[in-house]
Write a protein that holds these residues in place. Sequence first.
Motif, PDB file in Angstrom:
ATOM      1  N   ALA A 185      15.469  -5.749  -9.349  1.00  0.00           N
ATOM      2  CA  ALA A 185      14.883  -6.414 -10.515  1.00  0.00           C
ATOM      3  C   ALA A 185      13.377  -6.184 -10.616  1.00  0.00           C
ATOM      4  O   ALA A 185      12.827  -6.104 -11.721  1.00  0.00           O
ATOM      5  CB  ALA A 185      15.170  -7.915 -10.452  1.00  0.00           C
ATOM      6  N   LEU A 186      12.691  -6.052  -9.472  1.00  0.00           N
ATOM      7  CA  LEU A 186      11.235  -6.013  -9.454  1.00  0.00           C
ATOM      8  C   LEU A 186      10.642  -4.628  -9.236  1.00  0.00           C
ATOM      9  O   LEU A 186       9.503  -4.372  -9.637  1.00  0.00           O
ATOM     10  CB  LEU A 186      10.708  -6.953  -8.355  1.00  0.00           C
ATOM     11  N   GLY A 187      11.376  -3.725  -8.587  1.00  0.00           N
ATOM     12  CA  GLY A 187      10.789  -2.467  -8.145  1.00  0.00           C
ATOM     13  C   GLY A 187      10.100  -2.659  -6.804  1.00  0.00           C
ATOM     14  O   GLY A 187       9.786  -3.792  -6.408  1.00  0.00           O
ATOM     15  N   TYR A 188       9.850  -1.555  -6.092  1.00  0.00           N
ATOM     16  CA  TYR A 188       9.339  -1.653  -4.728  1.00  0.00           C
ATOM     17  C   TYR A 188       7.986  -2.370  -4.648  1.00  0.00           C
ATOM     18  O   TYR A 188       7.783  -3.271  -3.830  1.00  0.00           O
ATOM     19  CB  TYR A 188       9.225  -0.272  -4.095  1.00  0.00           C
ATOM     20  N   THR A 189       7.033  -1.996  -5.492  1.00  0.00           N
ATOM     21  CA  THR A 189       5.687  -2.573  -5.382  1.00  0.00           C
ATOM     22  C   THR A 189       5.707  -4.086  -5.580  1.00  0.00           C
ATOM     23  O   THR A 189       5.189  -4.852  -4.753  1.00  0.00           O
ATOM     24  CB  THR A 189       4.740  -1.931  -6.393  1.00  0.00           C
ATOM     25  N   ASN A 190       6.302  -4.536  -6.670  1.00  0.00           N
ATOM     26  CA  ASN A 190       6.349  -5.981  -6.942  1.00  0.00           C
ATOM     27  C   ASN A 190       7.208  -6.720  -5.917  1.00  0.00           C
ATOM     28  O   ASN A 190       6.926  -7.873  -5.574  1.00  0.00           O
ATOM     29  CB  ASN A 190       6.875  -6.234  -8.354  1.00  0.00           C
ATOM     30  N   PHE A 191       8.243  -6.053  -5.429  1.00  0.00           N
ATOM     31  CA  PHE A 191       9.096  -6.672  -4.410  1.00  0.00           C
ATOM     32  C   PHE A 191       8.306  -6.932  -3.132  1.00  0.00           C
ATOM     33  O   PHE A 191       8.400  -8.024  -2.540  1.00  0.00           O
ATOM     34  CB  PHE A 191      10.303  -5.776  -4.118  1.00  0.00           C
ATOM     35  N   LEU A 219       2.433  10.816   8.447  1.00  0.00           N
ATOM     36  CA  LEU A 219       1.491  10.407   9.490  1.00  0.00           C
ATOM     37  C   LEU A 219       0.903   9.029   9.191  1.00  0.00           C
ATOM     38  O   LEU A 219       0.872   8.147  10.067  1.00  0.00           O
ATOM     39  CB  LEU A 219       0.369  11.444   9.623  1.00  0.00           C
ATOM     40  N   VAL A 220       0.429   8.842   7.955  1.00  0.00           N
ATOM     41  CA  VAL A 220      -0.137   7.543   7.567  1.00  0.00           C
ATOM     42  C   VAL A 220       0.950   6.469   7.598  1.00  0.00           C
ATOM     43  O   VAL A 220       0.729   5.343   8.073  1.00  0.00           O
ATOM     44  CB  VAL A 220      -0.774   7.628   6.162  1.00  0.00           C
ATOM     45  N   THR A 221       2.133   6.823   7.111  1.00  0.00           N
ATOM     46  CA  THR A 221       3.249   5.870   7.115  1.00  0.00           C
ATOM     47  C   THR A 221       3.590   5.433   8.530  1.00  0.00           C
ATOM     48  O   THR A 221       3.780   4.237   8.798  1.00  0.00           O
ATOM     49  CB  THR A 221       4.489   6.503   6.457  1.00  0.00           C
ATOM     50  N   ALA A 222       3.654   6.392   9.453  1.00  0.00           N
ATOM     51  CA  ALA A 222       3.971   6.073  10.845  1.00  0.00           C
ATOM     52  C   ALA A 222       2.921   5.160  11.449  1.00  0.00           C
ATOM     53  O   ALA A 222       3.248   4.211  12.186  1.00  0.00           O
ATOM     54  CB  ALA A 222       4.086   7.360  11.658  1.00  0.00           C
ATOM     55  N   ILE A 256       0.834  -1.206   0.000  1.00  0.00           N
ATOM     56  CA  ILE A 256       0.000   0.000   0.000  1.00  0.00           C
ATOM     57  C   ILE A 256       0.868   1.255   0.000  1.00  0.00           C
ATOM     58  O   ILE A 256       0.622   2.205  -0.758  1.00  0.00           O
ATOM     59  CB  ILE A 256      -0.949  -0.018   1.214  1.00  0.00           C
ATOM     60  N   LEU A 257       1.903   1.260   0.837  1.00  0.00           N
ATOM     61  CA  LEU A 257       2.796   2.422   0.905  1.00  0.00           C
ATOM     62  C   LEU A 257       3.515   2.640  -0.422  1.00  0.00           C
ATOM     63  O   LEU A 257       3.700   3.788  -0.859  1.00  0.00           O
ATOM     64  CB  LEU A 257       3.815   2.237   2.027  1.00  0.00           C
ATOM     65  N   ALA A 258       3.928   1.555  -1.065  1.00  0.00           N
ATOM     66  CA  ALA A 258       4.646   1.675  -2.334  1.00  0.00           C
ATOM     67  C   ALA A 258       3.734   2.194  -3.446  1.00  0.00           C
ATOM     68  O   ALA A 258       4.179   2.955  -4.321  1.00  0.00           O
ATOM     69  CB  ALA A 258       5.237   0.330  -2.730  1.00  0.00           C
ATOM     70  N   ILE A 259       2.471   1.810  -3.419  1.00  0.00           N
ATOM     71  CA  ILE A 259       1.535   2.236  -4.468  1.00  0.00           C
ATOM     72  C   ILE A 259       1.097   3.682  -4.278  1.00  0.00           C
ATOM     73  O   ILE A 259       1.126   4.494  -5.212  1.00  0.00           O
ATOM     74  CB  ILE A 259       0.301   1.307  -4.507  1.00  0.00           C
TER      75      ILE A 259
END
Length: 421
Positions: free
Chosen positions: A381-387, A319-322, A310-313
């Motif tokens: 190789a994948l990027g954050y979301t796919n990773f 605040l939301v991240t914390a 969710i964070l990557a997308i």
Amino acid sequence: MKKTWFFIPTLYFAEGLPFVIVNVVSPVIYTKLGVAENIMSFYTGFLYLPWVLKMFWSPLLENKSKRSWVLGTQLALSAVFVLIALSFQLNNYFLYSLIGFFTGAFISATYDIATDGYYMLALDKKEQAFFVGIRTFFYRLAMIFASGILVMIAGVIEERTGNIPLSWTAAMFIASGVFGLFFVFHIFILHKERIEETVKNNTVFTNFFDSFKAYFTQKNIVIIICFILFYRLGEASFEKMIPPFLTSARELGGLGMSTKMYGFVKGTIGIISLMAGNILGGIALSKYGFKKCIWPFVIMLNVPTVFYVILAIFQPGALVTAALLSFEQFGYGLGFMAFTVFIMNVSIASKYATSHYAISTGIMGLGMMVPSMLSGSLKMALGYTNFFILACFLSIPSFLLIPFVLKIYKGLEGGALHNAD
């Protein structure tokens, strides 16, 4: 017992500090200094190795003064952090700082052995039981100090000077100073413990090999090892990628946190949430038992991994991240307590309880080390979301193992696990 209050908190604060700096803070340092993610994760993952292997040299400390080893390793750690601090001012900082971190990891693992040995020899059974929670609390405080306060101090210096190497040089000098103070303090406060001189070295090594054989010939050993290796596979697969994900620029897929904000969110709020999970997890396990807690705990351990997707997308604000990271760390705290209870019960069921617990924690370290070493290459190789999606799938073995673990635990309650004892 009054005097014990003066050294148990400082001994275990000092035990947590180098472990966190070596394994948790070093990825932050190398990320800020611009080291590629695949290189950073591979070599910082490799730093787990001394904790994986420490069971093999722990017999060498038998029949030796644990007080002397405690003092010697504290002084050595103070010196090592000075060298690491200075290495950041060199052109070839990565090589020299990595040598320093690996040396510090070896010394820190030895310090763990010496400190736990001193704890068992200098305190009677009643004191050991009383201080077990105190020592854990101060170990966790060291986590906040290292991954929170030290990182925030580095962040403040970075913002004021614009000099990233200088900021980490200052942070490592502070760590060195803390160990120097501990060394001086413990010279005066640690009393000499009794030394079990009746145990001969050859007996120590014979017992070690016997315990090693007993561990790997016990019933259900394949399932036990698989559980230790794969229970935290999802978390282990992305642990080293959290610093670059949180601090990388948004256009690169990260969340753009400053070093100071990272220290506050991940290193302070996150660790406090982890501690809360540990405490409530321990209470729940003592009240309801392992069999009732394991399923909700394994869910709380693994399902929050989806938060990173969710964070990557969506790349929300701090605040939301914390909030999401705090919940994820709280779940990790719960899940880790169930894991600890299981390996403790596996160990206690044997007459080689201490050695078997050390072997289990060594295997646990291996289960963290290998995924960590590979994580940077996978992310690139994948990027954050796919990773992070992959990390969610890597959590599946944890769920698949629970039915088998429950059967083993039932055998533990019936005293039928160890056929070699």
